[in-house]
Motif scaffolding. Structure first.
Motif, short mmCIF file in Angstrom:
data_model
loop_
_atom_site.label_atom_id
_atom_site.label_comp_id
_atom_site.label_asym_id
_atom_site.label_seq_id
_atom_site.Cartn_x
_atom_site.Cartn_y
_atom_site.Cartn_z
N PHE A 1 44.58 14.98 7.21
CA PHE A 1 44.28 14.73 8.62
C PHE A 1 45.14 13.58 9.16
CE2 PHE A 1 39.70 16.28 7.66
CZ PHE A 1 40.15 17.59 7.65
N GLY A 2 45.30 12.53 8.37
CA GLY A 2 46.15 11.42 8.80
C GLY A 2 47.59 11.85 8.97
N HIS A 3 48.06 12.69 8.07
CA HIS A 3 49.42 13.23 8.15
C HIS A 3 49.61 14.06 9.42
CE1 HIS A 3 52.50 16.29 7.16
NE2 HIS A 3 51.52 17.19 7.27
N MET A 4 48.59 14.84 9.80
CA MET A 4 48.72 15.71 10.96
C MET A 4 48.71 14.96 12.29
SD MET A 4 49.25 18.76 9.97
CE MET A 4 48.79 19.88 11.29
N TRP A 5 48.12 13.77 12.31
CA TRP A 5 48.17 12.96 13.53
C TRP A 5 49.62 12.68 13.94
CZ3 TRP A 5 45.16 11.13 17.36
CH2 TRP A 5 45.63 10.04 18.11
N GLU A 6 50.49 12.58 12.95
CA GLU A 6 51.89 12.23 13.19
C GLU A 6 52.81 13.44 13.32
OE1 GLU A 6 55.44 9.78 10.82
OE2 GLU A 6 53.59 10.37 9.80
N LEU A 7 52.63 14.45 12.46
CA LEU A 7 53.63 15.48 12.25
C LEU A 7 54.02 16.25 13.51
CD1 LEU A 7 55.40 17.19 10.33
CD2 LEU A 7 53.39 18.63 9.93
N TYR A 8 53.08 16.97 14.10
CA TYR A 8 53.43 17.85 15.20
C TYR A 8 53.77 17.10 16.48
CZ TYR A 8 52.90 22.36 13.02
OH TYR A 8 53.11 23.47 12.24
N THR A 9 53.26 15.89 16.61
CA THR A 9 53.63 15.09 17.78
C THR A 9 55.11 14.71 17.70
OG1 THR A 9 51.39 14.23 17.95
CG2 THR A 9 53.12 12.99 19.08
N ILE B 1 43.40 17.78 15.47
CA ILE B 1 43.89 16.40 15.57
C ILE B 1 45.25 16.36 16.26
CG2 ILE B 1 44.72 14.45 14.17
CD1 ILE B 1 42.48 15.16 12.16
N THR B 2 46.09 17.38 16.03
CA THR B 2 47.41 17.37 16.67
C THR B 2 47.31 17.47 18.18
OG1 THR B 2 47.77 19.80 16.60
CG2 THR B 2 48.40 18.53 14.64
N ILE B 3 46.32 18.20 18.69
CA ILE B 3 46.16 18.30 20.15
C ILE B 3 45.86 16.93 20.74
CG2 ILE B 3 44.63 19.14 21.96
CD1 ILE B 3 44.55 21.76 20.74
N VAL B 4 44.94 16.21 20.11
CA VAL B 4 44.59 14.87 20.59
C VAL B 4 45.82 13.97 20.54
CG1 VAL B 4 43.12 12.86 20.21
CG2 VAL B 4 42.20 15.15 19.83
N SER B 5 46.55 14.03 19.44
CA SER B 5 47.72 13.17 19.27
C SER B 5 48.81 13.49 20.29
CB SER B 5 48.27 13.33 17.85
OG SER B 5 49.42 12.54 17.66
N ILE B 6 49.09 14.79 20.50
CA ILE B 6 50.13 15.18 21.45
C ILE B 6 49.77 14.76 22.87
CG2 ILE B 6 51.22 17.18 22.55
CD1 ILE B 6 51.15 18.55 19.78
N GLN B 7 48.53 15.02 23.26
CA GLN B 7 48.11 14.65 24.61
C GLN B 7 48.07 13.14 24.79
OE1 GLN B 7 47.77 16.78 27.13
NE2 GLN B 7 48.33 18.43 25.72
N PHE B 8 47.62 12.43 23.76
CA PHE B 8 47.57 10.97 23.82
C PHE B 8 48.97 10.39 23.95
CE2 PHE B 8 47.47 6.86 21.38
CZ PHE B 8 46.76 6.13 22.31
N THR B 9 49.91 10.94 23.18
CA THR B 9 51.30 10.46 23.25
C THR B 9 51.91 10.78 24.61
OG1 THR B 9 51.55 10.77 20.87
CG2 THR B 9 53.57 10.59 22.17
N GLY B 10 51.62 11.97 25.15
CA GLY B 10 52.11 12.29 26.50
C GLY B 10 51.58 11.33 27.54
N TRP B 11 50.31 10.92 27.39
CA TRP B 11 49.72 9.94 28.32
C TRP B 11 50.39 8.58 28.15
CZ3 TRP B 11 46.90 5.41 27.33
CH2 TRP B 11 46.30 4.84 28.46
N LEU B 12 50.64 8.19 26.91
CA LEU B 12 51.29 6.89 26.67
C LEU B 12 52.68 6.85 27.30
CD1 LEU B 12 50.42 6.09 22.93
CD2 LEU B 12 49.50 4.99 24.97
N LEU B 13 53.41 7.97 27.21
CA LEU B 13 54.76 8.01 27.76
C LEU B 13 54.78 7.82 29.28
CD1 LEU B 13 56.37 10.87 25.65
CD2 LEU B 13 57.04 8.46 25.65
N GLN B 14 53.67 8.13 29.93
CA GLN B 14 53.58 7.93 31.37
C GLN B 14 53.17 6.52 31.74
OE1 GLN B 14 50.89 10.92 32.88
NE2 GLN B 14 52.08 12.62 32.04
#
Length: 385
Positions: A215-223, A344-357
């Motif tokens: 799970f920790g690995h997946m937080w990073e990978l697909y993002t 977990i990847t959905i949360v990470s991707i959306q969170f990263t997209g929000w951070l980029l803004q």
């Protein structure tokens, strides 16, 4: 004795089927133009696939399909239907709703390709599972990167032709898996339908350790994979669209080196130690991104190295999950862990997209280090063992 054709066919079929994953990302510029999408379309399209995959793996896990139905038949059906869903994007390119539904449907059907492919490999290779799944996940990585290669080499081709090529490839992979890979000698059958099966697997402590490391690995990978084209465009604005695609392919495909190399190392050092080291290195890359993203001269070799280690631990987590799960529920265990991981990847991707803004890109990707840190803490139990 295992026939020599088995592993190559499984690897090719996995590569072919999983090429459906990022097919929408590879033709994103054309879809953006057709649908008049904003820049946030990348995370939206990627999350649609991930969301569909989560629903699919959840359904498959609840029904224990991978442990009740012939895995190769399930793989064939999902590969053919996934190819069809991908082709139908050609006819829905005027509606964002239609495209998102079809990409989610593709993700749903990928639940019968990725984890089921690992189940098939586990039925043939019990003693060298880390090595076998290393090749298998390496194929997943190449399949994920393949649409970027198609776009980079065929930038002048119609985007419709690229989607069609990916769909044909996926269908061929499903047919070859069914015709050339019979049920393996280690295939355990007889699991009965019980909605609690997906919870029972977490009663095993070693399985929980492997799962939480994953799970920790997946937080990073697909993002990282989803935002690799963005990172390249941000740090090297002089690159053309085809160059960005080719570099994106190289960065994502580099993960196959980590997967296969880690698979061989696992035979000598063990899957837990190999996964721990690669997860540690990818976590350090998250931290180093604060500095490297401000130095364009180093960005390509840095991303290539990050691409190797960010994916290289994935097959070892899958091998650990398969080994520590109850024998009659291996398919269910792999499916439910994969389902949670992709949620977990959905949360990470959306969170990263929000951070980029809301903050400079150079300060955004360091937050991915949270996943590797938590994964390393969970994995300590298996490393000590």
């Amino acid at each position: 004795m295992t026939p020599s054709r088995i592993l190559p066919v499984i690897v090719f079929s996995q590569f072919a089927g999983t090429s459906l994953w990022f097919a929408g990302n590879a033709v994103l510029p054309e879809l953006q133009k057709s649908l008049q999408l904003q820049e946030g379309a990348l995370s939206l399209l990627t999350s649609a696939v991930q969301f569909g995959f989560i629903l699919g793996t959840l359904c498959f896990a609840i029904l224990s399909l991978a442990d009740r139905v012939s895995p190769r038949l399930l793989f064939l059906i999902c590969a053919l239907l996934g190819a069809a869903a991908n082709v139908m994007v050609l006819f829905a390119a005027t509606s964002i709703t239609g495209v998102l539904i079809l990409r989610a449907a593709t993700g749903f059907l990928l639940a019968g390709i990725y984890p089921v492919g690992m189940k098939i490999a586990a039925s043939w290779y019990s003693g060298k599972l880390g090595k076998a799944i290393g090749y298998l996940v390496g194929a997943l990585v190449l399949g994920t990167a393949f649409p970027h290669l198609l776009r980079g080499l065929g930038a002048t081709l119609p985007w419709q032709a690229m989607l069609l090529a990916v769909s044909i490839l996926a269908a061929i992979g499903g047919i070859l898996m069914y015709l050339l890979v019979p049920d393996g000698p280690h295939l355990t059958k007889g699991a009965k339908f019980d909605a609690r099966n997906m919870l029972k697997v977490f009663q095993v402590r070693d399985f929980r350790a492997a799962a939480f490391g994953y799970f920790g690995h997946m937080w990073e990978l697909y993002t990282l994979w989803a935002f690799t084209p963005f990172i390249l465009t941000y740090t090297l604005p002089e690159l053309s669209a085809s160059q960005v695609s080719l570099y994106s392919f190289a960065v994502i495909a580099a993960g196959a080196v980590g997967c296969i190399g880690g698979g061989y190392l696992s035979q000598y050092r063990g899957s837990a130690k190999v996964a721990f080291v690669q997860l540690l290195l990818s976590g350090l890359c998250c931290v180093a991104s604060v500095f490297i993203l401000q130095e364009p001269y180093f960005i390509v070799p840095f991303l290539m190295f990050w691409g190797v280690v960010v994916a290289g631990d994935s097959p070892q987590f899958s091998a650990l999950s398969a080994r520590t799960a109850p024998a009659h529920l291996v398919g269910t265990a792999l499916t439910v862990v994969t389902s949670i991981g992709f949620a977990i990847t959905i949360v990470s991707i959306q969170f990263t997209g929000w951070l980029l803004q809301n903050m400079p890109p150079a300060h955004t990707f360091v937050w991915l280090a949270v996943g590797p840190l938590l994964g390393l803490l969970a994995l300590r139990r298996l490393v000590r063992a």
